[in-house]
Design an enzyme around this catalytic site. Structure first.
Site, PDB file in Angstrom:
ATOM      1  N   ALA A  40       7.143   3.676   2.767  1.00 34.32           N
ATOM      2  CA  ALA A  40       7.912   4.572   2.088  1.00 34.32           C
ATOM      3  C   ALA A  40       9.059   5.308   3.686  1.00 34.32           C
ATOM      4  CB  ALA A  40       7.455   6.270   1.949  1.00 34.32           C
ATOM      5  N   ARG A  86      -4.778   3.291 -16.241  1.00 31.59           N
ATOM      6  CA  ARG A  86      -5.793   3.292 -15.705  1.00 31.59           C
ATOM      7  C   ARG A  86      -6.631   4.653 -15.889  1.00 31.59           C
ATOM      8  NH1 ARG A  86      -2.939   2.262  -9.486  1.00 31.59           N
ATOM      9  NH2 ARG A  86      -2.530   0.055 -10.292  1.00 31.59           N
TER      10      ARG A  86
HETATM   11  C1  LIG Z   1      -5.627  -0.902  -2.129  1.00 30.70           C
HETATM   12  C2  LIG Z   1      -4.677  -0.731  -2.583  1.00 30.70           C
HETATM   13  C3  LIG Z   1      -4.076  -1.385  -3.569  1.00 30.70           C
HETATM   14  C4  LIG Z   1      -2.784  -1.003  -4.078  1.00 30.70           C
HETATM   15  N1  LIG Z   1      -1.606  -1.803  -4.838  1.00 30.70           N
HETATM   16  C5  LIG Z   1      -0.591  -1.164  -5.498  1.00 30.70           C
HETATM   17  C6  LIG Z   1       0.169  -2.079  -5.651  1.00 30.70           C
HETATM   18  O1  LIG Z   1      -0.079  -3.508  -5.996  1.00 30.70           O
HETATM   19  N2  LIG Z   1       1.100  -1.213  -6.541  1.00 30.70           N
HETATM   20  C7  LIG Z   1       1.847  -0.421  -6.324  1.00 30.70           C
HETATM   21  O2  LIG Z   1       2.902   0.227  -6.538  1.00 30.70           O
HETATM   22  N3  LIG Z   1       0.815   0.303  -5.498  1.00 30.70           N
HETATM   23  C8  LIG Z   1      -0.462  -0.114  -4.706  1.00 30.70           C
HETATM   24  N4  LIG Z   1      -1.848   0.586  -4.328  1.00 30.70           N
HETATM   25  C9  LIG Z   1      -0.555   2.148  -3.686  1.00 30.70           C
HETATM   26  C10 LIG Z   1       0.030   1.746  -3.069  1.00 30.70           C
HETATM   27  O3  LIG Z   1      -0.110   0.599  -2.154  1.00 30.70           O
HETATM   28  C11 LIG Z   1       0.158   3.297  -2.028  1.00 30.70           C
HETATM   29  O4  LIG Z   1       0.960   4.391  -2.278  1.00 30.70           O
HETATM   30  C12 LIG Z   1       1.530   2.967  -0.953  1.00 30.70           C
HETATM   31  O5  LIG Z   1       1.631   1.932   0.333  1.00 30.70           O
HETATM   32  C13 LIG Z   1       2.147   4.596  -0.150  1.00 30.70           C
HETATM   33  O6  LIG Z   1       2.793   4.010   0.748  1.00 30.70           O
HETATM   34  P1  LIG Z   1       3.392   5.491   1.678  1.00 30.70           P
HETATM   35  O7  LIG Z   1       3.982   4.696   2.107  1.00 30.70           O
HETATM   36  O8  LIG Z   1       3.207   6.475   1.470  1.00 30.70           O
HETATM   37  O9  LIG Z   1       1.893   5.489   2.993  1.00 30.70           O
HETATM   38  P2  LIG Z   1       1.308   4.740   3.348  1.00 30.70           P
HETATM   39  O10 LIG Z   1       1.464   3.142   3.546  1.00 30.70           O
HETATM   40  O11 LIG Z   1      -0.159   5.362   3.978  1.00 30.70           O
HETATM   41  O12 LIG Z   1       1.508   4.922   5.149  1.00 30.70           O
HETATM   42  C14 LIG Z   1       1.309   6.340   5.809  1.00 30.70           C
HETATM   43  C15 LIG Z   1       1.962   5.919   6.598  1.00 30.70           C
HETATM   44  O13 LIG Z   1       1.492   6.829   7.888  1.00 30.70           O
HETATM   45  C16 LIG Z   1       1.073   7.372   9.081  1.00 30.70           C
HETATM   46  N5  LIG Z   1       0.881   8.399   9.266  1.00 30.70           N
HETATM   47  C17 LIG Z   1       0.164   9.102   8.287  1.00 30.70           C
HETATM   48  N6  LIG Z   1      -0.758  10.784   9.390  1.00 30.70           N
HETATM   49  C18 LIG Z   1       0.550  10.700  10.518  1.00 30.70           C
HETATM   50  C19 LIG Z   1       0.164  11.185  11.015  1.00 30.70           C
HETATM   51  N7  LIG Z   1      -0.454  12.226  11.401  1.00 30.70           N
HETATM   52  N8  LIG Z   1       1.029  11.100  13.095  1.00 30.70           N
HETATM   53  C20 LIG Z   1       1.758   9.728  12.726  1.00 30.70           C
HETATM   54  N9  LIG Z   1       1.711   9.067  11.572  1.00 30.70           N
HETATM   55  C21 LIG Z   1       1.018   9.184  10.370  1.00 30.70           C
HETATM   56  C22 LIG Z   1       0.417   5.812   9.152  1.00 30.70           C
HETATM   57  O14 LIG Z   1       0.350   5.950  10.140  1.00 30.70           O
HETATM   58  C23 LIG Z   1       1.605   5.223   8.269  1.00 30.70           C
HETATM   59  O15 LIG Z   1       2.370   4.029   9.161  1.00 30.70           O
HETATM   60  C24 LIG Z   1      -2.284  -0.056  -3.819  1.00 30.70           C
HETATM   61  C25 LIG Z   1      -3.095   0.620  -2.865  1.00 30.70           C
HETATM   62  C26 LIG Z   1      -4.289   0.555  -2.575  1.00 30.70           C
HETATM   63  C27 LIG Z   1      -5.292   1.883  -1.596  1.00 30.70           C
END
Ligand SMILES: Cc1cc2nc3c(=O)[nH]c(=O)nc-3n(C[C@H](O)[C@H](O)[C@H](O)COP(=O)(O)OP(=O)(O)OC[C@H]3O[C@@H](n4cnc5c(N)ncnc54)[C@H](O)[C@@H]3O)c2cc1C
Length: 666
Positions: free
Chosen positions: A44, A337
């Protein structure tokens, strides 16, 4: 404050297009005068940072890992949905919209979900253009597979490493902007406070995790893309570092927190093996395309297996209970799920579990190996009755589809899943709740946006597989870049915001005081000691099945544990450098507040929906029983000093396009 979701008027299919046609824009020259902070560089945040910088804004991006490449998104395995209808099996934008709303047990906001379905196809085009190696069929076209809760194949994938490949795409796009000087990247920086000026988000306080320095950073808007809060349970499939601090800090500064109790328990995880564990491993949902889930049909067989007197392969077909296929013939092993998890728990609670603890069911590939092998034998003109040959050919095909997942299972469990079925059990995986956002993805704090898993927006009470990557990338590549301009348009002549202002001073002081408290505390127990205790309360009383008594107990126990934590936690080392215990202490302090609000939310929602299962509200067959008359709303909580005082605001959910009916997958 009354909630205004800012959903545009007009027919659902036209809302987003009409809205984009009429919002305020910032011209390219003026974008250069505007700074945006992006906290988080997972799918994201990474996609948002790259796109905002490409548009011309000055971006400051933060992550606590040593590189954006290591965000939790990298762990995503199975795939990403898009309504491209490449298989010609009847998919469409409407169907993806419908499946997502139904999958979420009718607790999602229709307008957001439709927009998500509309932009889903663009995401695949964008990623392919970046060079993301999505799986292809023999003829070169992109391949699709099926995921739970749908009757079509719309999931694009890169073997079992989809998140990694997508993240490399976003990361490359970011790197180009880092190279151009349009993104200033702050690796190993943790955002610990939001700075408000005249009620608007204008900066953050971050800790440099290497030097320990507390830094001030200003911007015209702040975007939070900090991921989910599943680690409030201690054990989950999330990365060890995933935490709620950024989301919780903005909540305490005025951002409402929505539906905290909506948590997804994923059915296909490697079962817990003992108290020493700090992490659980997911076996991707994609495995349910070909794996059949079963337990022994007879209690005596289950007992013999638990005692090591029998093996799974000893049981004849008639002695097996393929309970998902039995209960849900239309969707079979591909039910959503929440449904699959509850069904597995029901069988294990009834005594049919197959590992030592009795908390495991089988995921079996024997039938798939035979099916694929027979087909391959025919195609190659070989003897389809030669069992050995068929097994060999079938194994090769299963390996080509899921090889890395099978290898992972083998390494962890030390059993070959090609020859004996995997053992799986549900585990905490994803949080549908998060910071409340309006249609623009803005929280209740002006200028503070929230994207990806950290917001609550699109999945209602249960997320369908392969929809999180879709949502994170939709938010970052295609939605926020439009909506943030609308907010920033009046600020084009504002100029740089000084970090010498008293608001920065005050926020910095609160962070320094918090850290000093932990460093001076000299308690007797480690941070993990408290985190584990919290996780146990959450799993036992706020987990897969909840009831009024347990939730009331959890609220009291979490509040008491929080008090004990502040009195007795011990943080060794110094705050003047790298100190992971200090990092954890700050995060667990926030989990200890969030956990209580979570239980309070679950207690007030007197119905069962999606991942929120209240034992008091179920059908005769044990399915979730919604109460649409009283609970068809988003529960958005306002912080008032402590979790117990949080005030509930309701955003009514108007189902104008999809009829509200009790969900069925039979
Ligand atoms: C094992 C696993 C498999 C999955 N497989 C799938 C799949 O096949 N398909 C699917 O659609 N979804 C899947 N999901 C869900 C999906 O991976 C996540 O929902 C998604 O990647 C989240 O993306 P994000 O960018 O919101 O957050 P994240 O990828 O968690 O990124 C969070 C970011 O925020 C930063 N951050 C957090 N707090 C702070 C702070 N206080 N200060 C500075 N930086 C901070 C971190 O460093 C990181 O860069 C899976 C999840 C898991 C656990």
């Amino acid at each position: 404050m009354a909630l205004d979701s800012k959903i545009p008027n007009g027919p659902i299919a036209d809302k987003w297009t009409n809205y984009k046609d009429h919002i305020n824009l910032v011209n390219p020259a003026n974008k250069r005068n505007l700074d945006i902070i992006v906290v988080g560089t997972g799918l994201a945040g990474g996609s948002a940072a790259a796109t905002l910088a490409e548009l011309g804004y000055n971006v400051k991006a933060f992550c606590f890992q040593d590189s954006p490449r290591r965000a939790h998104s990298i762990a995503a395995q199975g795939g990403i949905n898009a309504a491209k209808n490449y298989k010609g099996d009847g998919d469409s934008v409407y169907r993806l919209f419908y499946d997502t709303v139904k999958g979420g047990d009718y607790r999602a906001r229709e307008a957001n979900v439709h927009r998500l379905a509309e932009v889903s196809a663009n995401i695949i085009d964008q990623c392919v253009a970046q060079g993301v190696p999505l799986a292809r069929e023999y003829g070169g076209l992109l391949d699709n597979r099926s995921f739970g809760g749908t009757l079509v194949s719309r999931t694009f994938y890169a073997q079992g490493q989809t998140g990694q490949q997508l993240l490399l795409g976003a990361y490359s796009a970011m790197n180009r902007q880092i190279g151009r000087g349009k993104i200033k990247m702050y690796n190993r920086h943790e955002m610990l406070e939001l700075v408000l000026i005249d009620g608007k988000a204008r900066g953050v306080i971050a800790r440099n995790l290497i030097t320990g320095e507390i830094e001030r950073h200003s911007a015209h808007a702040v975007v939070i893309g900090s991921g989910g809060y599943g680690n409030v349970f201690f054990l989950s499939t999330n990365a060890m570092g995933s935490n709620a601090t950024a989301a919780w800090k903005i909540h305490k500064k005025g951002a409402y927190f929505a539906n905290p109790c909506y948590t997804q328990i994923h059915p296909t995880c490697i079962p817990v093996s003992g108290d020493h564990q700090s992490k659980l491993t997911l076996m991707s949902e994609s495995l349910r395309n070909d794996g059949r889930i079963w337990v022994p049909a007879k209690l005596e067989d289950a007992k013999a297996i638990r005692e090591g007197k029998k093996k799974a392969t000893d049981l004849a077909e008639v002695d097996r209970d393929y309970f998902l296929e039995r209960r849900y013939p239309a969707f079979g092993n591909l039910v959503p799920r929440d449904v699959a998890s509850r069904a597995a728990k029901e069988r294990c609670d009834a005594g049919f579990g197959v590992n030592k603890t009795g908390e495991a069911v089988y995921l079996d590939f024997a039938a798939a190996i035979k099916r694929y092998g027979t087909e391959a034998a025919y195609v190659k003109g070989l003897d389809a009755n030669d069992t050995k040959l068929v097994t060999k050919l079938g194994t090769e095909i299963v390996k080509s589809k899921y090889g890395n997942l099978f290898q992972m299972y083998y390494k962890i469990v030390d059993e070959d899943p090609y020859t004996s079925p995997m053992m799986i059990y549900p585990a905490v995986h994803y949080t549908m709740g998060g910071t409340w956002v309006d249609y623009n993805l803005m929280t209740t704090i002006p200028g503070c946006f929230s994207i990806g898993e950290s917001n609550f927006s699109d999945h209602g009470a249960n997320r369908l597989g392969a929809s999180a990557l879709m949502q994170g990338l939709a938010d970052g590549y295609f939605v926020l870049p439009y909506t943030i301009g609308d907010y920033l348009a009046p600020d084009i002549k504002m100029g740089e915001i000084s970090t010498d202002r008293p608001e920065f001073e005050e926020a910095e002081k609160s962070v320094k005081d918090l850290i000093a408290n932990f460093m001076n505390n000299k308690g007797t127990h480690s941070v993990d000691h408290f985190h584990k205790k919290l996780g146990k309360i959450m799993w036992d009383k706020v987990g897969m099945a909840r009831n009024e008594k347990g939730l009331n107990e959890a609220i009291v126990e979490i509040a008491a544990l929080r008090e004990e934590f502040y009195k007795d936690v011990r943080v060794p080392g110094t705050d003047k450098g790298f100190n992971q215990e200090l990092e954890k202490a700050i995060r667990v302090a926030d989990f200890l507040e969030l956990g209580e609000l979570f239980a309070k939310d679950a207690l007030h929602r007197n119905e069962s929906c999606g991942g929120h299962f209240r034992e008091e509200y179920q059908t005769e067959e044990g399915e979730a029983l919604r109460d649409d008359e009283n609970f068809a709303y988003v529960a958005a909580w306002e912080y008032k000093g402590k979790p117990s005082d949080a005030v509930l605001h309701k955003e009514p959910l108007n189902y104008e396009n999809i009829k509200l009916v009790q969900r069925s997958y039979k």
